[in-house]
Design a protein around this motif. Sequence first.
Motif, mmCIF file in Angstrom:
data_model
loop_
_atom_site.group_PDB
_atom_site.id
_atom_site.type_symbol
_atom_site.label_atom_id
_atom_site.label_comp_id
_atom_site.label_asym_id
_atom_site.label_seq_id
_atom_site.Cartn_x
_atom_site.Cartn_y
_atom_site.Cartn_z
ATOM 1 N N PHE A 1 1.284 -1.296 -0.017
ATOM 2 C CA PHE A 1 -0.323 0.134 0.099
ATOM 3 C C PHE A 1 0.284 0.949 -0.139
ATOM 4 O O PHE A 1 0.563 2.582 -0.811
ATOM 5 C CB PHE A 1 -0.596 -0.097 1.514
ATOM 6 N N TYR B 1 -2.570 3.373 -4.628
ATOM 7 C CA TYR B 1 -3.201 2.957 -3.075
ATOM 8 C C TYR B 1 -2.297 3.597 -1.815
ATOM 9 O O TYR B 1 -1.442 3.951 -2.288
ATOM 10 C CB TYR B 1 -2.705 1.029 -2.697
ATOM 11 N N CYS C 1 -6.815 1.388 4.633
ATOM 12 C CA CYS C 1 -5.983 1.338 3.427
ATOM 13 C C CYS C 1 -7.361 1.045 2.288
ATOM 14 O O CYS C 1 -8.615 0.894 2.648
ATOM 15 C CB CYS C 1 -5.406 -0.206 3.665
ATOM 16 N N PRO D 1 -8.052 2.514 -2.300
ATOM 17 C CA PRO D 1 -7.612 3.163 -3.222
ATOM 18 C C PRO D 1 -7.119 4.286 -3.106
ATOM 19 O O PRO D 1 -7.875 4.999 -2.602
ATOM 20 C CB PRO D 1 -8.097 2.950 -4.242
#
Length: 388
Positions: free
Chosen positions: A102, A108, A121, A123
Amino acid sequence: MSAPFTDAQGLLFGQMDAKAREVVERRFGVRLDSDQSSERHQAAWDVYQNASVKVIKAITGGGRIDDPAGYAATIARNSCRDYWRIHNPGWADLKGRLSRFFRKQPSYMLWETDAQTGWICGPAHWKDKAMAEGNRVSALVEQPRRIRSNALPKVEMMEQLDATGWDRLLQGFFEYLDGPIRLDDMVSIAGVLFGVKGSREMAFDELAPGEDGRPWDPAAPSRPPDVALAIREQLVRLWNELRSMPKRWVIPFLLNPPVMKGAQGRKPRGEALDDGPDRGEIAVFTSNGIATVAEMEDLIGLTEAQYGTLWTELKVVARGGPPLDALPDSHLKFAVIWNLLPLDDVVVAKMMGLESGQKVINLRMVAKNHLCKALVDTGIPEKRGKGH
Protein backbone atom coordinates in the motif's frame (compact mmCIF):
# COMPACT_ATOMS: atom_id res chain seq x y z
CA MET A 1 5.03 1.55 46.85
CA SER A 2 1.30 2.20 46.46
CA ALA A 3 -1.13 1.83 49.30
CA PRO A 4 -3.37 -1.28 49.45
CA PHE A 5 -6.80 -1.15 47.82
CA THR A 6 -9.35 1.13 49.44
CA ASP A 7 -12.92 -0.19 49.78
CA ALA A 8 -13.95 1.86 46.75
CA GLN A 9 -11.03 0.53 44.69
CA GLY A 10 -11.89 -3.00 45.74
CA LEU A 11 -15.48 -2.60 44.52
CA LEU A 12 -14.24 -1.04 41.29
CA PHE A 13 -11.81 -3.90 40.75
CA GLY A 14 -14.57 -6.46 41.30
CA GLN A 15 -16.74 -4.79 38.66
CA MET A 16 -13.96 -4.36 36.10
CA ASP A 17 -12.42 -7.78 36.66
CA ALA A 18 -15.79 -9.48 36.15
CA LYS A 19 -16.24 -7.66 32.84
CA ALA A 20 -12.71 -8.53 31.69
CA ARG A 21 -13.33 -12.17 32.55
CA GLU A 22 -16.63 -12.16 30.64
CA VAL A 23 -14.95 -10.74 27.53
CA VAL A 24 -12.10 -13.27 27.62
CA GLU A 25 -14.51 -16.18 28.09
CA ARG A 26 -16.56 -15.08 25.08
CA ARG A 27 -13.50 -14.53 22.92
CA PHE A 28 -12.05 -17.94 23.67
CA GLY A 29 -15.36 -19.79 23.90
CA VAL A 30 -14.61 -21.29 27.33
CA ARG A 31 -15.78 -21.07 30.93
CA LEU A 32 -12.82 -20.32 33.16
CA ASP A 33 -14.45 -21.93 36.20
CA SER A 34 -14.99 -25.24 34.40
CA ASP A 35 -13.02 -28.38 35.22
CA GLN A 36 -11.40 -28.64 31.79
CA SER A 37 -7.74 -27.73 31.30
CA SER A 38 -7.24 -27.79 27.54
CA GLU A 39 -4.68 -25.68 25.72
CA ARG A 40 -7.45 -23.26 24.78
CA HIS A 41 -8.66 -23.07 28.37
CA GLN A 42 -5.12 -22.45 29.63
CA ALA A 43 -4.57 -19.73 27.03
CA ALA A 44 -7.77 -18.03 28.19
CA TRP A 45 -6.53 -18.14 31.78
CA ASP A 46 -3.23 -16.56 30.76
CA VAL A 47 -4.99 -13.76 28.90
CA TYR A 48 -7.49 -13.18 31.72
CA GLN A 49 -4.73 -12.98 34.33
CA ASN A 50 -2.80 -10.50 32.19
CA ALA A 51 -5.96 -8.44 31.78
CA SER A 52 -6.55 -8.50 35.55
CA VAL A 53 -3.05 -7.18 36.19
CA LYS A 54 -3.69 -4.35 33.70
CA VAL A 55 -6.99 -3.54 35.42
CA ILE A 56 -5.16 -3.24 38.74
CA LYS A 57 -2.56 -0.94 37.18
CA ALA A 58 -5.35 1.24 35.80
CA ILE A 59 -7.11 1.47 39.17
CA THR A 60 -3.95 2.23 41.14
CA GLY A 61 -2.59 4.61 38.52
CA GLY A 62 -4.75 7.46 39.76
CA GLY A 63 -6.43 8.18 36.42
CA ARG A 64 -10.15 8.80 36.07
CA ILE A 65 -12.26 5.86 34.90
CA ASP A 66 -15.68 7.13 33.81
CA ASP A 67 -16.88 3.86 32.25
CA PRO A 68 -15.43 0.94 34.28
CA ALA A 69 -17.12 -1.80 32.25
CA GLY A 70 -16.12 -0.26 28.92
CA TYR A 71 -12.57 0.35 30.13
CA ALA A 72 -12.23 -3.25 31.33
CA ALA A 73 -13.71 -4.61 28.10
CA THR A 74 -11.17 -2.64 26.08
CA ILE A 75 -8.31 -3.98 28.23
CA ALA A 76 -9.57 -7.54 27.77
CA ARG A 77 -10.06 -7.19 24.01
CA ASN A 78 -6.58 -5.76 23.59
CA SER A 79 -5.14 -8.57 25.73
CA CYS A 80 -6.82 -11.12 23.47
CA ARG A 81 -5.47 -9.40 20.35
CA ASP A 82 -1.98 -9.25 21.84
CA TYR A 83 -2.13 -12.99 22.54
CA TRP A 84 -3.20 -13.81 19.00
CA ARG A 85 -0.62 -11.47 17.48
CA ILE A 86 2.17 -13.21 19.41
CA HIS A 87 0.93 -16.71 18.61
CA ASN A 88 0.19 -16.07 14.94
CA PRO A 89 3.40 -14.71 13.35
CA GLY A 90 2.10 -15.52 9.87
CA TRP A 91 -0.60 -12.85 10.26
CA ALA A 92 2.02 -10.27 11.24
CA ASP A 93 4.16 -11.26 8.23
CA LEU A 94 1.19 -10.80 5.91
CA LYS A 95 0.46 -7.40 7.46
CA GLY A 96 4.02 -6.35 6.67
CA ARG A 97 3.65 -7.44 3.06
CA LEU A 98 0.39 -5.57 2.56
CA SER A 99 1.63 -2.48 4.38
CA ARG A 100 4.64 -2.26 2.06
CA PHE A 101 2.40 -2.79 -0.98
CA PHE A 102 0.00 0.00 0.00
CA ARG A 103 2.88 2.39 0.66
CA LYS A 104 4.77 1.68 -2.57
CA GLN A 105 1.95 1.43 -5.10
CA PRO A 106 0.81 4.90 -6.27
CA SER A 107 -2.76 3.72 -6.89
CA TYR A 108 -3.21 2.73 -3.23
CA MET A 109 -2.51 4.40 0.08
CA LEU A 110 -2.67 4.15 3.88
CA TRP A 111 -4.07 6.92 6.07
CA GLU A 112 -5.38 7.54 9.59
CA THR A 113 -8.61 9.08 10.86
CA ASP A 114 -9.86 10.25 14.24
CA ALA A 115 -12.86 7.89 14.04
CA GLN A 116 -10.87 4.68 13.53
CA THR A 117 -7.95 3.08 15.34
CA GLY A 118 -5.02 1.92 13.25
CA TRP A 119 -4.29 2.43 9.57
CA ILE A 120 -7.00 2.67 6.91
CA CYS A 121 -6.31 1.25 3.45
CA GLY A 122 -7.90 1.67 0.05
CA PRO A 123 -7.45 3.09 -3.45
CA ALA A 124 -5.71 6.47 -3.31
CA HIS A 125 -8.78 8.37 -4.56
CA TRP A 126 -10.96 6.83 -1.81
CA LYS A 127 -9.45 8.78 1.10
CA ASP A 128 -12.62 10.85 1.57
CA LYS A 129 -14.99 7.96 0.82
CA ALA A 130 -17.12 6.47 3.61
CA MET A 131 -15.82 3.31 5.27
CA ALA A 132 -17.07 -0.03 3.96
CA GLU A 133 -20.13 -1.44 5.74
CA GLY A 134 -19.36 -3.85 8.55
CA ASN A 135 -21.50 -6.63 7.12
CA ARG A 136 -19.48 -6.57 3.89
CA VAL A 137 -16.22 -6.80 5.84
CA SER A 138 -17.63 -9.72 7.85
CA ALA A 139 -18.81 -11.46 4.68
CA LEU A 140 -15.35 -11.27 3.09
CA VAL A 141 -13.60 -12.50 6.23
CA GLU A 142 -15.96 -15.48 6.32
CA GLN A 143 -15.63 -16.20 2.58
CA PRO A 144 -13.04 -14.15 0.66
CA ARG A 145 -13.71 -16.09 -2.56
CA ARG A 146 -17.08 -14.35 -3.01
CA ILE A 147 -15.37 -11.66 -5.13
CA ARG A 148 -15.32 -11.93 -8.94
CA SER A 149 -13.46 -15.08 -9.95
CA ASN A 150 -10.94 -13.45 -12.31
CA ALA A 151 -9.60 -11.38 -9.39
CA LEU A 152 -8.66 -14.47 -7.40
CA PRO A 153 -4.99 -15.52 -7.50
CA LYS A 154 -3.94 -18.55 -9.50
CA VAL A 155 -1.35 -19.48 -6.85
CA GLU A 156 -2.10 -20.88 -3.39
CA MET A 157 0.86 -19.37 -1.52
CA MET A 158 0.97 -15.62 -0.90
CA GLU A 159 4.78 -15.69 -1.29
CA GLN A 160 4.28 -16.57 -4.97
CA LEU A 161 1.94 -13.64 -5.67
CA ASP A 162 3.61 -10.76 -7.54
CA ALA A 163 2.61 -7.06 -7.48
CA THR A 164 0.26 -7.52 -10.45
CA GLY A 165 -1.46 -10.41 -8.71
CA TRP A 166 -1.86 -8.42 -5.48
CA ASP A 167 -3.27 -5.47 -7.44
CA ARG A 168 -5.85 -7.67 -9.17
CA LEU A 169 -6.83 -9.35 -5.87
CA LEU A 170 -7.18 -6.06 -3.97
CA GLN A 171 -9.26 -4.57 -6.79
CA GLY A 172 -11.64 -7.50 -6.35
CA PHE A 173 -11.81 -7.02 -2.59
CA PHE A 174 -12.44 -3.27 -2.80
CA GLU A 175 -15.06 -3.67 -5.56
CA TYR A 176 -17.02 -5.91 -3.20
CA LEU A 177 -16.42 -3.71 -0.13
CA ASP A 178 -17.29 -0.44 -1.89
CA GLY A 179 -15.29 1.52 0.68
CA PRO A 180 -11.93 1.63 2.48
CA ILE A 181 -11.35 -0.58 5.53
CA ARG A 182 -8.87 -0.93 8.35
CA LEU A 183 -5.56 -2.46 7.28
CA ASP A 184 -5.91 -5.14 9.97
CA ASP A 185 -9.23 -6.24 8.45
CA MET A 186 -7.75 -6.45 4.97
CA VAL A 187 -4.90 -8.54 6.36
CA SER A 188 -7.45 -10.90 7.92
CA ILE A 189 -9.45 -11.17 4.69
CA ALA A 190 -6.30 -12.02 2.69
CA GLY A 191 -5.12 -14.27 5.53
CA VAL A 192 -8.29 -16.36 5.43
CA LEU A 193 -7.92 -16.68 1.66
CA PHE A 194 -4.34 -17.93 1.97
CA GLY A 195 -4.96 -20.05 5.07
CA VAL A 196 -2.92 -17.92 7.50
CA LYS A 197 -3.55 -19.14 11.04
CA GLY A 198 -5.41 -16.77 13.38
CA SER A 199 -6.73 -14.48 10.63
CA ARG A 200 -10.36 -14.74 11.73
CA GLU A 201 -9.49 -14.10 15.38
CA MET A 202 -7.61 -10.93 14.51
CA ALA A 203 -10.79 -9.59 12.87
CA PHE A 204 -13.25 -10.55 15.63
CA ASP A 205 -14.23 -6.94 16.47
CA GLU A 206 -16.05 -6.60 13.14
CA LEU A 207 -17.22 -10.20 12.90
CA ALA A 208 -19.25 -10.07 16.08
CA PRO A 209 -20.60 -6.54 16.55
CA GLY A 210 -22.11 -6.06 19.97
CA GLU A 211 -20.56 -9.30 21.19
CA ASP A 212 -17.17 -10.04 22.66
CA GLY A 213 -15.77 -12.84 20.61
CA ARG A 214 -16.10 -15.88 18.42
CA PRO A 215 -14.72 -19.41 18.60
CA TRP A 216 -11.17 -20.34 17.70
CA ASP A 217 -10.01 -21.80 14.43
CA PRO A 218 -10.36 -25.61 14.35
CA ALA A 219 -7.72 -27.26 16.48
CA ALA A 220 -4.61 -28.68 14.86
CA PRO A 221 -4.65 -32.43 14.17
CA SER A 222 -4.33 -34.28 17.46
CA ARG A 223 -1.94 -37.10 18.32
CA PRO A 224 -3.09 -40.68 17.80
CA PRO A 225 -5.17 -41.76 20.84
CA ASP A 226 -2.65 -44.38 22.03
CA VAL A 227 0.22 -41.88 21.92
CA ALA A 228 -1.81 -39.19 23.69
CA LEU A 229 -2.81 -41.69 26.38
CA ALA A 230 0.79 -42.81 26.93
CA ILE A 231 1.98 -39.21 27.28
CA ARG A 232 -0.85 -38.34 29.64
CA GLU A 233 -0.18 -41.39 31.84
CA GLN A 234 3.47 -40.39 32.16
CA LEU A 235 2.58 -36.79 32.99
CA VAL A 236 0.11 -37.91 35.66
CA ARG A 237 2.83 -40.03 37.27
CA LEU A 238 5.22 -37.09 37.12
CA TRP A 239 2.70 -34.67 38.65
CA ASN A 240 1.75 -37.07 41.45
CA GLU A 241 5.40 -37.56 42.29
CA LEU A 242 6.01 -33.81 42.29
CA ARG A 243 3.18 -33.39 44.81
CA SER A 244 4.92 -35.78 47.21
CA MET A 245 8.35 -34.13 47.00
CA PRO A 246 9.81 -31.59 49.47
CA LYS A 247 9.20 -27.96 48.50
CA ARG A 248 12.97 -27.38 48.48
CA TRP A 249 13.09 -29.65 45.45
CA VAL A 250 9.81 -28.60 43.85
CA ILE A 251 10.49 -24.84 43.79
CA PRO A 252 13.78 -25.01 41.82
CA PHE A 253 12.33 -27.63 39.48
CA LEU A 254 9.16 -25.71 38.58
CA LEU A 255 10.36 -22.10 38.68
CA ASN A 256 13.22 -22.87 36.28
CA PRO A 257 12.36 -26.28 34.84
CA PRO A 258 14.60 -28.32 32.56
CA VAL A 259 14.13 -27.20 28.96
CA MET A 260 13.31 -29.63 26.17
CA LYS A 261 16.22 -30.13 23.83
CA GLY A 262 15.73 -29.13 20.23
CA ALA A 263 15.72 -26.25 17.81
CA GLN A 264 13.11 -24.15 19.60
CA GLY A 265 15.15 -23.51 22.71
CA ARG A 266 14.03 -20.86 25.15
CA LYS A 267 13.25 -17.18 24.79
CA PRO A 268 15.70 -14.96 26.65
CA ARG A 269 14.87 -13.92 30.16
CA GLY A 270 14.01 -10.35 31.03
CA GLU A 271 11.09 -9.93 28.62
CA ALA A 272 8.30 -7.49 29.41
CA LEU A 273 5.34 -8.81 31.36
CA ASP A 274 3.07 -9.25 28.35
CA ASP A 275 5.54 -10.76 25.89
CA GLY A 276 4.58 -14.36 26.62
CA PRO A 277 7.96 -15.84 27.61
CA ASP A 278 8.64 -19.53 27.22
CA ARG A 279 8.00 -21.26 30.55
CA GLY A 280 10.24 -24.26 29.92
CA GLU A 281 8.28 -27.47 30.55
CA ILE A 282 6.03 -26.26 33.38
CA ALA A 283 3.13 -25.49 31.01
CA VAL A 284 3.06 -29.11 29.82
CA PHE A 285 0.99 -29.94 32.92
CA THR A 286 -1.62 -27.25 32.27
CA SER A 287 -1.83 -27.71 28.50
CA ASN A 288 -2.43 -31.47 28.89
CA GLY A 289 -5.09 -31.12 31.58
CA ILE A 290 -2.96 -32.59 34.37
CA ALA A 291 -3.04 -29.54 36.63
CA THR A 292 -4.41 -26.01 36.64
CA VAL A 293 -2.40 -22.85 37.22
CA ALA A 294 -4.11 -22.59 40.61
CA GLU A 295 -2.85 -26.08 41.51
CA MET A 296 0.63 -25.06 40.37
CA GLU A 297 0.41 -22.05 42.65
CA ASP A 298 -0.67 -24.22 45.58
CA LEU A 299 2.11 -26.75 45.01
CA ILE A 300 4.85 -24.11 44.80
CA GLY A 301 3.35 -22.32 47.81
CA LEU A 302 5.15 -18.98 47.73
CA THR A 303 4.97 -16.96 50.94
CA GLU A 304 4.37 -13.21 51.23
CA ALA A 305 8.05 -12.72 52.02
CA GLN A 306 9.06 -14.73 48.95
CA TYR A 307 6.72 -12.69 46.74
CA GLY A 308 8.34 -9.56 48.17
CA THR A 309 11.79 -10.83 47.25
CA LEU A 310 10.67 -11.69 43.73
CA TRP A 311 9.05 -8.28 43.22
CA THR A 312 12.33 -6.63 44.22
CA GLU A 313 14.72 -8.91 42.33
CA LEU A 314 12.62 -9.02 39.16
CA LYS A 315 11.93 -5.26 39.25
CA VAL A 316 8.29 -6.00 38.50
CA VAL A 317 7.04 -2.43 38.88
CA ALA A 318 9.85 -0.97 36.76
CA ARG A 319 9.01 -3.48 34.02
CA GLY A 320 5.39 -2.36 33.89
CA GLY A 321 3.86 -4.61 36.55
CA PRO A 322 1.66 -3.60 39.49
CA PRO A 323 2.96 -2.89 43.01
CA LEU A 324 2.80 -6.01 45.16
CA ASP A 325 0.53 -4.50 47.82
CA ALA A 326 -1.96 -3.45 45.13
CA LEU A 327 -2.79 -7.10 44.37
CA PRO A 328 -5.73 -8.27 46.47
CA ASP A 329 -5.01 -12.01 46.50
CA SER A 330 -2.33 -14.61 45.87
CA HIS A 331 -3.82 -15.73 42.55
CA LEU A 332 -3.03 -12.40 40.92
CA LYS A 333 0.42 -12.31 42.49
CA PHE A 334 1.18 -15.72 41.07
CA ALA A 335 -0.24 -14.64 37.70
CA VAL A 336 2.45 -11.96 37.49
CA ILE A 337 5.19 -14.47 38.35
CA TRP A 338 3.74 -17.06 35.96
CA ASN A 339 4.22 -14.61 33.11
CA LEU A 340 7.89 -14.15 34.05
CA LEU A 341 8.83 -17.84 34.21
CA PRO A 342 11.39 -19.30 33.99
CA LEU A 343 13.24 -17.45 36.74
CA ASP A 344 17.00 -17.11 36.94
CA ASP A 345 18.65 -19.45 39.45
CA VAL A 346 20.24 -16.51 41.28
CA VAL A 347 16.79 -14.97 41.81
CA VAL A 348 15.38 -18.29 43.02
CA ALA A 349 18.33 -18.64 45.40
CA LYS A 350 17.67 -15.23 46.98
CA MET A 351 13.99 -16.05 47.29
CA MET A 352 14.76 -19.38 49.01
CA GLY A 353 17.48 -17.90 51.22
CA LEU A 354 20.25 -19.98 49.64
CA GLU A 355 23.87 -18.92 49.27
CA SER A 356 24.10 -19.11 45.48
CA GLY A 357 22.46 -20.12 42.24
CA GLN A 358 24.55 -23.29 42.26
CA LYS A 359 22.60 -24.45 45.31
CA VAL A 360 19.41 -24.12 43.24
CA ILE A 361 20.99 -26.08 40.39
CA ASN A 362 21.96 -28.83 42.83
CA LEU A 363 18.45 -29.03 44.28
CA ARG A 364 16.92 -29.16 40.82
CA MET A 365 19.27 -31.99 39.89
CA VAL A 366 18.21 -33.90 43.01
CA ALA A 367 14.57 -33.39 42.02
CA LYS A 368 15.22 -34.46 38.44
CA ASN A 369 17.07 -37.62 39.47
CA HIS A 370 14.33 -38.48 41.97
CA LEU A 371 11.64 -38.07 39.30
CA CYS A 372 13.57 -40.18 36.79
CA LYS A 373 13.96 -42.96 39.31
CA ALA A 374 10.30 -42.79 40.30
CA LEU A 375 9.16 -42.99 36.68
CA VAL A 376 11.42 -45.96 36.01
CA ASP A 377 10.21 -47.73 39.15
CA THR A 378 6.54 -47.24 38.27
CA GLY A 379 7.08 -48.03 34.62
CA ILE A 380 7.21 -45.52 31.75
CA PRO A 381 4.68 -46.26 29.01
CA GLU A 382 6.33 -47.41 25.81
CA LYS A 383 6.35 -44.77 23.08
CA ARG A 384 4.01 -45.60 20.27
CA GLY A 385 3.66 -44.11 16.82
CA LYS A 386 6.25 -42.66 14.52
CA GLY A 387 7.81 -39.35 15.36
CA HIS A 388 6.87 -39.44 19.06
